[in-house]
Motif scaffolding. Structure first.
Motif, PDB file in Angstrom:
ATOM      1  N   GLN A  71       3.618  -5.553   5.235  1.00  0.00           N
ATOM      2  CA  GLN A  71       2.672  -6.249   6.105  1.00  0.00           C
ATOM      3  C   GLN A  71       1.266  -6.212   5.514  1.00  0.00           C
ATOM      4  N   LEU A  72       0.876  -5.045   5.001  1.00  0.00           N
ATOM      5  CA  LEU A  72      -0.443  -4.923   4.387  1.00  0.00           C
ATOM      6  C   LEU A  72      -0.517  -5.719   3.095  1.00  0.00           C
ATOM      7  N   ASP A  73       0.565  -5.739   2.324  1.00  0.00           N
ATOM      8  CA  ASP A  73       0.617  -6.550   1.106  1.00  0.00           C
ATOM      9  C   ASP A  73       0.340  -8.024   1.412  1.00  0.00           C
ATOM     10  N   ALA A  74       0.975  -8.521   2.463  1.00  0.00           N
ATOM     11  CA  ALA A  74       0.803  -9.927   2.841  1.00  0.00           C
ATOM     12  C   ALA A  74      -0.649 -10.219   3.205  1.00  0.00           C
ATOM     13  N   TYR A  75      -1.263  -9.297   3.950  1.00  0.00           N
ATOM     14  CA  TYR A  75      -2.668  -9.478   4.338  1.00  0.00           C
ATOM     15  C   TYR A  75      -3.580  -9.445   3.114  1.00  0.00           C
ATOM     16  N   LEU A  76      -3.366  -8.494   2.216  1.00  0.00           N
ATOM     17  CA  LEU A  76      -4.227  -8.365   1.037  1.00  0.00           C
ATOM     18  C   LEU A  76      -4.036  -9.536   0.066  1.00  0.00           C
ATOM     19  N   LYS A  77      -2.823 -10.035  -0.027  1.00  0.00           N
ATOM     20  CA  LYS A  77      -2.562 -11.199  -0.878  1.00  0.00           C
ATOM     21  C   LYS A  77      -3.322 -12.419  -0.362  1.00  0.00           C
ATOM     22  N   GLU A  78      -3.326 -12.572   0.964  1.00  0.00           N
ATOM     23  CA  GLU A  78      -4.059 -13.690   1.568  1.00  0.00           C
ATOM     24  C   GLU A  78      -5.566 -13.522   1.384  1.00  0.00           C
ATOM     25  N   LYS A  79      -6.039 -12.279   1.464  1.00  0.00           N
ATOM     26  CA  LYS A  79      -7.480 -12.018   1.383  1.00  0.00           C
ATOM     27  C   LYS A  79      -8.014 -12.125  -0.046  1.00  0.00           C
ATOM     28  N   TYR A  80      -7.269 -11.568  -1.000  1.00  0.00           N
ATOM     29  CA  TYR A  80      -7.786 -11.487  -2.375  1.00  0.00           C
ATOM     30  C   TYR A  80      -7.117 -12.454  -3.353  1.00  0.00           C
ATOM     31  N   GLY A  81      -6.056 -13.109  -2.928  1.00  0.00           N
ATOM     32  CA  GLY A  81      -5.426 -14.135  -3.738  1.00  0.00           C
ATOM     33  C   GLY A  81      -4.891 -13.649  -5.078  1.00  0.00           C
ATOM     34  N   ALA A  82      -5.273 -14.352  -6.146  1.00  0.00           N
ATOM     35  CA  ALA A  82      -4.749 -14.074  -7.482  1.00  0.00           C
ATOM     36  C   ALA A  82      -5.068 -12.663  -7.952  1.00  0.00           C
ATOM     37  N   ALA A  83      -6.211 -12.121  -7.528  1.00  0.00           N
ATOM     38  CA  ALA A  83      -6.596 -10.774  -7.942  1.00  0.00           C
ATOM     39  C   ALA A  83      -5.580  -9.746  -7.429  1.00  0.00           C
ATOM     40  N   TYR A  84      -5.115  -9.961  -6.203  1.00  0.00           N
ATOM     41  CA  TYR A  84      -4.137  -9.024  -5.656  1.00  0.00           C
ATOM     42  C   TYR A  84      -2.759  -9.238  -6.286  1.00  0.00           C
ATOM     43  N   GLU A  85      -2.406 -10.475  -6.534  1.00  0.00           N
ATOM     44  CA  GLU A  85      -1.121 -10.764  -7.168  1.00  0.00           C
ATOM     45  C   GLU A  85      -1.048 -10.117  -8.551  1.00  0.00           C
ATOM     46  N   ASP A  86      -2.139 -10.179  -9.298  1.00  0.00           N
ATOM     47  CA  ASP A  86      -2.183  -9.540 -10.616  1.00  0.00           C
ATOM     48  C   ASP A  86      -2.067  -8.025 -10.486  1.00  0.00           C
ATOM     49  N   TYR A  87      -2.747  -7.466  -9.509  1.00  0.00           N
ATOM     50  CA  TYR A  87      -2.680  -6.022  -9.241  1.00  0.00           C
ATOM     51  C   TYR A  87      -1.255  -5.614  -8.872  1.00  0.00           C
ATOM     52  N   ALA A  88      -0.590  -6.436  -8.053  1.00  0.00           N
ATOM     53  CA  ALA A  88       0.767  -6.126  -7.600  1.00  0.00           C
ATOM     54  C   ALA A  88       1.769  -6.169  -8.748  1.00  0.00           C
ATOM     55  N   LYS A  89       1.527  -7.042  -9.727  1.00  0.00           N
ATOM     56  CA  LYS A  89       2.435  -7.128 -10.874  1.00  0.00           C
ATOM     57  C   LYS A  89       2.374  -5.870 -11.740  1.00  0.00           C
ATOM     58  N   LYS A  90       1.213  -5.217 -11.764  1.00  0.00           N
ATOM     59  CA  LYS A  90       1.009  -4.064 -12.640  1.00  0.00           C
ATOM     60  C   LYS A  90       1.290  -2.723 -11.955  1.00  0.00           C
ATOM     61  N   THR A  91       1.381  -2.722 -10.623  1.00  0.00           N
ATOM     62  CA  THR A  91       1.393  -1.469  -9.877  1.00  0.00           C
ATOM     63  C   THR A  91       2.549  -1.420  -8.884  1.00  0.00           C
ATOM     64  N   LYS A  92       3.221  -0.275  -8.803  1.00  0.00           N
ATOM     65  CA  LYS A  92       4.291  -0.096  -7.830  1.00  0.00           C
ATOM     66  C   LYS A  92       3.706  -0.086  -6.413  1.00  0.00           C
ATOM     67  N   MET A  93       4.553  -0.391  -5.436  1.00  0.00           N
ATOM     68  CA  MET A  93       4.070  -0.515  -4.064  1.00  0.00           C
ATOM     69  C   MET A  93       3.761   0.831  -3.420  1.00  0.00           C
ATOM     70  N   LEU A  94       4.700   1.784  -3.529  1.00  0.00           N
ATOM     71  CA  LEU A  94       4.573   3.009  -2.736  1.00  0.00           C
ATOM     72  C   LEU A  94       4.643   4.290  -3.551  1.00  0.00           C
ATOM     73  N   ILE A  95       5.656   4.399  -4.407  1.00  0.00           N
ATOM     74  CA  ILE A  95       5.847   5.619  -5.202  1.00  0.00           C
ATOM     75  C   ILE A  95       5.464   5.337  -6.640  1.00  0.00           C
ATOM     76  N   PRO A  96       4.463   6.030  -7.198  1.00  0.00           N
ATOM     77  CA  PRO A  96       3.992   5.745  -8.558  1.00  0.00           C
ATOM     78  C   PRO A  96       5.129   5.716  -9.580  1.00  0.00           C
ATOM     79  N   PHE A  97       5.149   4.640 -10.379  1.00  0.00           N
ATOM     80  CA  PHE A  97       6.077   4.440 -11.491  1.00  0.00           C
ATOM     81  C   PHE A  97       7.538   4.240 -11.067  1.00  0.00           C
ATOM     82  N   ILE A  98       7.815   4.277  -9.752  1.00  0.00           N
ATOM     83  CA  ILE A  98       9.214   4.202  -9.302  1.00  0.00           C
ATOM     84  C   ILE A  98       9.463   3.020  -8.362  1.00  0.00           C
ATOM     85  N   TYR A  99       8.696   2.942  -7.262  1.00  0.00           N
ATOM     86  CA  TYR A  99       9.001   1.934  -6.244  1.00  0.00           C
ATOM     87  C   TYR A  99       7.711   1.341  -5.669  1.00  0.00           C
TER      88      TYR A  99
END
Length: 229
Positions: free
Chosen positions: A201-229
């Motif tokens: 839910q927070l991902d969806a909000y941040l994607k809408e707020k920051y657009g491409a900047a958040y999408e790029d961040y999401a591609k490089k970074t795991k959602m919850l558990i570092p390096f795993i998930y």
């Protein structure tokens, strides 16, 4: 219940949250150190093994630390509006920690050992990731040059929701201290809540707020558990 994108001090809601939390802390103390332990042991048909006092003291110290951290974060760091529904749901969630783990530890008579020291270390790590990450982000956002930008530094460069991962760690620490296999249900429930509801839910909000900047961040970074998930 919409949690993001609206800003308010929400002082009344925060007051309700902390009053209810104090009530649950008092109940926790009553269960751990007073006649509440015998009362619940009789109702649940379990033993009240009150001979290992240090284990119960650790649970209550954890409770106090969580209470202080939540208070600081809510009154000094949280800027978004708190709906009235959340002023009830948040204390009920923390009742799982304050009351739930106090009940789980009742029948446990095992003395403190190495695993408990590891649990204390895990609790401290989780607390630092959660509160420390929020403090660093708050300081970064106060700088004028960062207005409108997404924060991807500090602990958040290791996971998009590293603060939630911190929550998982200190809740797992609680479960380890209780030495009750049933206590694993609480961190398991919390993981499912973060992984399948809150973080998306927070991902969806941040994607809408920051657009491409958040999408790029999401591609490089795991959602919850570092390096795993």
């Amino acid at each position: 219940m919409e949690l993001y994108g609206k800003y308010s001090r929400s002082l009344a809601q925060k007051a309700v949250i902390h009053i209810l939390e104090i009530v649950f802390l008092i109940l926790s103390y009553w269960i751990l150190f007073q006649e509440g332990g015998d009362w619940f042991a009789k109702i649940l048909s379990i033993e009240n093994a009150s001979d290992v006092l240090l284990r119960r003291q650790l649970i209550f110290v954890f409770n106090l630390i969580v209470f202080v951290r939540l208070g600081y974060m809510m009154f000094f760091l949280l800027k978004r509006k708190i709906p009235w529904e959340e002023s009830i749901s948040v204390p009920l969630a923390f009742a799982l920690y304050y009351i739930g783990f106090s009940l789980f530890v009742l029948p446990v008579s095992q003395k403190i050992d190495t695993l408990d020291f590891f649990a204390i270390f895990l609790f401290l790590c989780g607390s630092i990731l959660n509160s420390g990450g929020e403090i660093l982000r708050n300081q970064w956002k106060k700088r004028p040059e960062n207005k409108g930008k997404i924060y991807t530094e500090g602990f958040f460069k290791y996971a998009r929701h590293i603060n939630y991962f911190g929550d998982l760690l200190w809740v797992i620490a609680y479960a380890l201290i209780t030495r009750n296999p049933w206590s694993v249900t609480i961190p398991l429930f919390l993981f499912c809540f973060f992984a399948f509801f809150n973080a998306p839910q927070l991902d969806a909000y941040l994607k809408e707020k920051y657009g491409a900047a958040y999408e790029d961040y999401a591609k490089k970074t795991k959602m919850l558990i570092p390096f795993i998930y």
